[in-house]
Design an enzyme around this catalytic site. Structure first.
Site, PDB file in Angstrom:
ATOM      1  N   SER A 174      21.850  13.841  60.127  1.00 40.02           N
ATOM      2  CA  SER A 174      22.811  14.462  59.580  1.00 40.02           C
ATOM      3  C   SER A 174      23.073  16.170  59.437  1.00 40.02           C
ATOM      4  O   SER A 174      22.567  16.679  60.361  1.00 40.02           O
ATOM      5  CB  SER A 174      23.444  13.852  58.354  1.00 40.02           C
ATOM      6  OG  SER A 174      24.819  14.316  58.180  1.00 40.02           O
ATOM      7  N   ASP A 296      29.908   5.285  63.779  1.00 44.68           N
ATOM      8  CA  ASP A 296      29.829   6.499  62.797  1.00 44.68           C
ATOM      9  C   ASP A 296      31.152   6.753  62.271  1.00 44.68           C
ATOM     10  O   ASP A 296      31.985   7.207  62.898  1.00 44.68           O
ATOM     11  CB  ASP A 296      28.839   7.521  63.168  1.00 44.68           C
ATOM     12  CG  ASP A 296      28.668   8.653  62.296  1.00 44.68           C
ATOM     13  OD1 ASP A 296      29.287   8.719  61.080  1.00 44.68           O
ATOM     14  OD2 ASP A 296      27.897   9.272  62.679  1.00 44.68           O
ATOM     15  N   HIS A 327      26.509   5.898  60.127  1.00 47.08           N
ATOM     16  CA  HIS A 327      25.950   7.328  60.137  1.00 47.08           C
ATOM     17  C   HIS A 327      24.451   7.312  59.810  1.00 47.08           C
ATOM     18  O   HIS A 327      24.197   8.520  60.350  1.00 47.08           O
ATOM     19  CB  HIS A 327      26.637   8.137  59.264  1.00 47.08           C
ATOM     20  CG  HIS A 327      26.407   9.513  58.835  1.00 47.08           C
ATOM     21  ND1 HIS A 327      26.717  10.413  59.961  1.00 47.08           N
ATOM     22  CD2 HIS A 327      26.116  10.197  57.956  1.00 47.08           C
ATOM     23  CE1 HIS A 327      26.481  11.531  59.987  1.00 47.08           C
ATOM     24  NE2 HIS A 327      25.853  11.674  58.567  1.00 47.08           N
TER      25      HIS A 327
END
Length: 353
Positions: A174, A296, A327
């Site tokens: 991320s 995601d 995610h």
């Protein structure tokens, strides 16, 4: 799991290691145990709420956490920063080290399932707490830059001092993908390859940057709250009933509860403006593996995944989707993620857990 509080695509569109001299003792645990342990079992820099955690992977990793002094630039802090990480079990045999970088307002405990699987596959792997988050020292008044420059300087100094300046493979999840990309651009001689896990890169800036302090304080209070953490926890997974548990939420906010400096670190990152890399990704020189959860809900792969390959170039970048995953493939599909990383690096795949 708490790497998920950065802006989402629904609101924003693309625009041999040197031994430490003062290291906390490594404490071992039985990874099969799911019993709550007393605070005496954990490093003293973890908050007392660690006692409430039930996840055996988290318990095992928390007991391996150490802090080592890292001398950073004067522009980042006034001296050494005690830097927390886990890993390094396979150090000393000439391997290229892997450094795992967690997401926005999270900690290295994000890699509690991936790190041992990388190590089982023979890798020399580390999970590092990025400056300002996790359990790396952030005492009020000590750190002067919690922004992009400070985070980059801290990571650079960790690689130079703890890993002996060896070229590393950076695994960024991320927002940790931004941390990895940024270092790869600014210090390419320190980075061998990149692995990006559902990376942020085309969503720019920092939440509430430039807002009055009283508004930032309200926002920071919300970020710390259990309801928001649980919401972020649930949307992070394809299977929230299995993975988005109250215990996972508890783990994801532990770093907010450790003494001193979290609020200041959050304000510092906000005021620094965050990462702005969308125009620079095309310049990344390293071979890159991109792994993306096919479900995601935070960073939609249809919006971003192919764009990374287009900008990096198909000669340098490879995209692999992770099925039945949201995610956080390093948490939800950790075995498949470890195997793909090890295959990309030319290491043997780990045995099934």
């Amino acid at each position: 799991a708490s790497a998920f509080l950065a802006p989402t695509p629904h609101t924003l569109r693309p625009s041999h290691p040197r031994p430490a001299l003062s290291c906390a003792p490594r404490e071992r645990s039985n990874p099969l145990s799911s019993l709550r342990l007393s605070s005496a079992s954990f490093p003293s820099f973890l908050p007392k709420e660690m006692e409430d955690v039930e996840d055996p992977d988290c318990i095992s990793m928390a007991q391996r956490l150490v802090r080592v002094p890292v001398q950073v630039s004067d522009s980042t802090a006034g001296g050494e920063l005690l830097t927390s990480y886990a890993g390094g079990a396979a150090a000393g045999d000439g391997k290229t080290p892997i450094v795992c970088l967690h997401g926005f307002d999270s900690s290295c405990l994000e890699f509690r399932r991936l790190l041992p699987k990388l190590e089982a596959g023979g890798a020399e792997a580390y999970a590092l707490d990025v400056l300002g988050w996790g359990f790396t020292q952030r005492d009020e008044g000590l750190v002067s830059d919690f922004g992009v420059d400070g985070k980059r300087d801290h990571l650079k100094c960790f690689i130079e001092q703890v890993l002996g300046g060896r070229r590393a493979v950076l695994v960024g999840a991320s927002l940790g993908g931004c941390v990895a990309i940024d270092l790869a651009l600014q210090y390419p001689d320190l980075v061998e390859k990149l692995v990006l896990l559902d990376p942020q890169g085309y969503v720019e800036g920092a939440p509430m940057g430039g807002q009055p302090k009283f508004l930032q304080d309200i926002g920071i209070g919300v970020l710390k709250s259990k309801p928001l953490r649980m919401f972020a926890n649930k949307i992070a997974y394809a299977d929230p009933e299995r993975f988005g548990t109250e215990d996972a939420m508890r783990i994801g906010r532990l770093h907010c509860l450790s003494p001193s400096g979290w609020e200041e670190a959050m304000r510092g990152y906000m005021d620094g403006g965050g990462y702005k890399l969308s125009e620079s990704i095309v310049k990344v020189p390293q071979s890159t593996l991109i792994l993306w959860g096919d479900q995601d809900k935070i960073l939609d792969p249809e919006l971003y995944a192919d764009r990374f390959v287009q900008d990096l170039g198909s000669d340098k970048a490879r995209l692999e989707m992770v099925s039945n995953c949201g995610h956080v493939p390093h948490l939800e599909q950790s075995q498949e993620t470890a195997d793909k990383i090890l295959a990309f690096l030319g290491a043997r795949a780990s045995a099934p857990a």
